[in-house]
Enzyme design. Structure first.
Site, PDB file in Angstrom:
ATOM      1  N   LYS A  23       0.838  -1.204   0.000  1.00 20.74           N
ATOM      2  CA  LYS A  23       0.000   0.000   0.000  1.00 20.74           C
ATOM      3  C   LYS A  23       0.876   1.258   0.000  1.00 20.74           C
ATOM      4  O   LYS A  23       0.700   2.139  -0.840  1.00 20.74           O
ATOM      5  CB  LYS A  23      -0.927   0.007   1.230  1.00 20.74           C
ATOM      6  N   GLN A  67      -4.189  -1.594  10.023  1.00 16.77           N
ATOM      7  CA  GLN A  67      -4.153  -2.893   9.345  1.00 16.77           C
ATOM      8  C   GLN A  67      -4.683  -3.985  10.273  1.00 16.77           C
ATOM      9  O   GLN A  67      -4.283  -4.078  11.436  1.00 16.77           O
ATOM     10  CB  GLN A  67      -2.714  -3.209   8.892  1.00 16.77           C
ATOM     11  N   ASP A  90     -10.869   3.123   5.013  1.00 12.89           N
ATOM     12  CA  ASP A  90     -11.170   1.695   4.861  1.00 12.89           C
ATOM     13  C   ASP A  90     -12.688   1.460   4.831  1.00 12.89           C
ATOM     14  O   ASP A  90     -13.148   0.402   4.411  1.00 12.89           O
ATOM     15  CB  ASP A  90     -10.590   0.900   6.038  1.00 12.89           C
TER      16      ASP A  90
END
Ligand code: GUN
Length: 260
Positions: A23, A67, A90
């Site tokens: 990412k 994450q 997200d």
């Protein structure tokens, strides 16, 4: 003003390390900014929540990503709920999940959003089709089932299958579009699909084969070849689209800030 993401990685989960590196690498390659906050496996929940608090109020950051998975001693739900919804790129915060479920999305979770782009790119029209999703996770299965069913986006008929589903094959064989998001290596073979089905493979599973480590999806590629009309590959396929959509959500967040 450059879109700027704060990425938080707790512990040394090897898969998470790779995901976060992919990412941040892509952000840098395209001239967007990321700061990576690496925290020890044994950090307390309170310390992590304090960091989120700081990132929430730091105007430099347009997006915050924590994450997953987090270590067992940390309540993931509590942490995700602590991210201010306007920086939740997200799309995991309950406010953003709620907005999506009423058809007024703010940030659409990156993997399902990427899947919708793939379908659009290859002219797979969902309107009136039967979409069958295997897996009900908050990250993929549930949001893709909502997106596909929304009138303005998919307008499909959707069946959401999960570990409690009786006779999974009965359902999956009815799919015009099948989403395999159950997290089980090469689980879906030809016996689960209808001829001509379009398959989206969301699995990323590391397995040992012939003494070598290998990444495979949730679909047995060889078995469905010649039966399915199309299949997203693993590796590649859906994975890179997740990253593309994270870039996109962070850019949207940056733009929203300029407007507001
Ligand atoms: N773990 C697996 N997929 C994801 C994702 O899309 N976002 C985050 N933050 N963690 C994940």
């Amino acid at each position: 003003i450059t879109p700027w993401l704060a990425a938080v990685l707790v512990g040394n989960n090897p898969a998470s390390e790779i995901y976060v590196k992919n990412k941040t690498k892509k952000f840098e390659a395209l001239g967007l900014k990321t700061d990576l906050f690496r925290l020890n496996e044994d950090i307390s929940e309170q310390e992590l929540l304090s960091l989120i608090d700081k990132l929430n109020s730091d105007a430099e950051f347009h997006g915050i990503l924590v994450q997953l998975p987090l270590p067992k001693h940390i309540d993931s739900e509590k942490v995700l709920n602590a991210i201010v919804p306007t920086k939740d790129v997200d799309g995991f915060h309950p406010e953003n999940a709620g907005l999506l479920s009423i058809g007024k999305p703010r940030f659409i979770p990156c993997t399902p959003k990427g899947m919708m782009f793939i379908l659009k790119h290859f002219n797979v029209d969902l309107n009136g089709k039967h979409v069958v999703v295997i897996g009900r996770s908050n990250i993929v299965g549930r949001p893709i089932s909502i997106l596909a069913s929304l009138k303005e986006l998919g307008n499909a008929t959707v069946t959401l299958c999960h570990s409690g589903t009786k006779d999974l094959k009965y359902h999956s064989k009815q799919a015009d579009v099948l989403v395999a998001a159950l997290g089980s290596p090469e689980f879906v073979d030809a016996s689960y699909i209808k001829e001509g089905a379009c398959i989206l493979d969301v699995g990323i599973n590391r397995i040992e084969r012939d003494g070598k480590s290998k990444i495979v999806g949730d679909v047995n590629q060889e078995s469905v070849m010649g039966v399915a009309s199309s299949l997203t590959p693993v590796p590649k396929g859906v994975g890179p689209m997740t990253i593309a959509c994270l870039l996109r959500n962070t850019t949207i967040s940056c733009k929203n800030r300029l407007i507001n």
